[in-house]
Design an enzyme around this catalytic site. Sequence first.
Site, PDB file in Angstrom:
ATOM      1  N   PRO A  81      37.900  29.085  25.527  1.00 48.98           N
ATOM      2  CA  PRO A  81      37.728  30.276  26.370  1.00 48.98           C
ATOM      3  C   PRO A  81      38.618  30.209  27.599  1.00 48.98           C
ATOM      4  O   PRO A  81      38.805  29.141  28.190  1.00 48.98           O
ATOM      5  CB  PRO A  81      36.246  30.210  26.759  1.00 48.98           C
ATOM      6  N   CYS A  82      39.174  31.379  27.973  1.00 44.80           N
ATOM      7  CA  CYS A  82      40.190  31.391  29.026  1.00 44.80           C
ATOM      8  C   CYS A  82      39.762  32.150  30.278  1.00 44.80           C
ATOM      9  O   CYS A  82      40.565  32.358  31.172  1.00 44.80           O
ATOM     10  CB  CYS A  82      41.475  32.028  28.486  1.00 44.80           C
ATOM     11  N   GLN A  83      38.483  32.565  30.357  1.00 46.66           N
ATOM     12  CA  GLN A  83      38.105  33.414  31.491  1.00 46.66           C
ATOM     13  C   GLN A  83      38.320  32.754  32.841  1.00 46.66           C
ATOM     14  O   GLN A  83      38.540  33.424  33.839  1.00 46.66           O
ATOM     15  CB  GLN A  83      36.626  33.841  31.362  1.00 46.66           C
ATOM     16  N   MET A  85      40.887  31.119  33.652  1.00 44.81           N
ATOM     17  CA  MET A  85      42.319  31.139  33.971  1.00 44.81           C
ATOM     18  C   MET A  85      42.930  32.521  33.862  1.00 44.81           C
ATOM     19  O   MET A  85      44.004  32.775  34.396  1.00 44.81           O
ATOM     20  CB  MET A  85      43.067  30.204  32.998  1.00 44.81           C
ATOM     21  N   SER A  86      42.273  33.431  33.153  1.00 49.25           N
ATOM     22  CA  SER A  86      42.866  34.720  32.815  1.00 49.25           C
ATOM     23  C   SER A  86      43.085  35.603  34.030  1.00 49.25           C
ATOM     24  O   SER A  86      42.280  35.620  34.968  1.00 49.25           O
ATOM     25  CB  SER A  86      41.962  35.450  31.811  1.00 49.25           C
TER      26      SER A  86
END
Length: 381
Positions: A81-83, A85-86
Site C-alpha cells: 500500500p502506498c497511501q 507516500m502517494s
Amino acid sequence: MKKIKGLSLFANVGVAEAMFESIGVEIVLANELIEKRAQFYSDVYPKAKMICGDITDDAVRTQIVELAVELGVNFIIATPPCQGMSVAGNRDPDDPRNQLIYYAIDVIKRVNPSFVMLENVPKQLTTKITVDGRKIRIPDYIKRELQEAYAFNDNTLAKARDFGVPQLRERNIFLLVKKELGFKWEFPEKQDEVTLEMAIGHLPSLDPLLREGMSLTLEKFPDFEKKKAEGLSVSKWHHPPTHPWRHVEWMMHTPTGKSAIYNEVYYPQKADGSEIKAHHNHYRRMNWDKPSRTITMFNGFISTLATVHPGRPYEENGQLLYSDPRALSVYELLIVMSIPTDWPIPDWADDSFLRSVIGEGIPSKMARDILYQLVISYDGI
C-alpha cells in the site's frame, strides 16, 4: 515455454494479474490482508491459493513462505500500500504502511524466487523507513538486501500512458532477475498514446443520479432513464454515478479540461454561499485529447482529483452547458485501467467497493506488458 509461477503479495483483488494468463504466467498463491478483497480474488482466480492474513504476523508470513516453496513459486509481485507516500494521500513519512516493504523483502529472501516485481508510487524513491532503529531510503534498503543476488532494471519509473493505457499514472517499479540467469529485465518500448476520446468516446452519455432523489433527477435530466438504458445495453457497469445536485450544477457549467473553481458564477460554494478553496485539479473535467488523470481510490467523487467525465458542449435555453457532469462510470474505469471488460467481477461486488480497489491497482495491460518482457527473455535462455 518455461513456466513462470507467481506469488502475489498485497494482492488487493488482482487488478495487475487480470491479463497474466494470456501470456502464460500463473499466479498460484496470493496474500491479502482484507477479507473482502481476498474473497473477491478467490472468486476471480479460483485456481490460486489465497492466504488472507497480516504479512507482518510472523506465523502468517511463514505460512506464505512455506506454501510458496511447496508450489514452486519462481516469481513474486509485491505492491505494498502506498497511501503513506502517494501524492493523493497524506504523505506521512512515518505512516506504518511505508514499513511493509520490510516484510515483502523478508518473504523474497526466504522464498528465493528467480524474478521479482516491486511496484509503488514514485515518491518511494525518496521515502525513508526505519530499519534496526536507523532511517534509510526505501530504494537503498531494497538494494542493500537484494542486489547481491539480483540484477536490477536500469530505469525504474514507468508511465501507464507509455503502455497504451489511457491514463497518466506513473509508478516506480523495480524488476529483479537472479544474477546467475545472465540477463536483465527492462521495460518494453514505448507504445502509442491512447486518449480518452479513443478509449471511451464511443460510449453512451450518462446523466448523473442526483442524491436528492429521482424526482429532482428527472426534473433536471428528462432523458435520464433513456440514457441509463442505453448505458446498461453496453454493460451493467455503465450506469449513472450518484452525486449531489450542487456539484452537478457546477460541472454542467464547466468546460472540458477545466476546473469549476475558475467559473465566474457556478463555482464551488459552501451552503452559505462562500467560495470553497480547492486545488486546481479538484472539480475538474478530464480532456478528450489526453489520457485520463491517475485513477485514485476516490474516483467516485466530483470534488476530488480530476475525476469528472470530459463531457460534450450543448445548448439549452440559450445557455452553453456540458454533458455528463459526473465521475466516470465503473465500466469507463475498467477501460481506463485497461482491465478486461469481461473480467469476471463477482455478483456481490458493489460500486463503492469496486471503485476503491480499482483505484489501488496497477493497470492490467501495463503489468502484462512488463511481465511479457520477462517471458520472452526467460524463454530465450
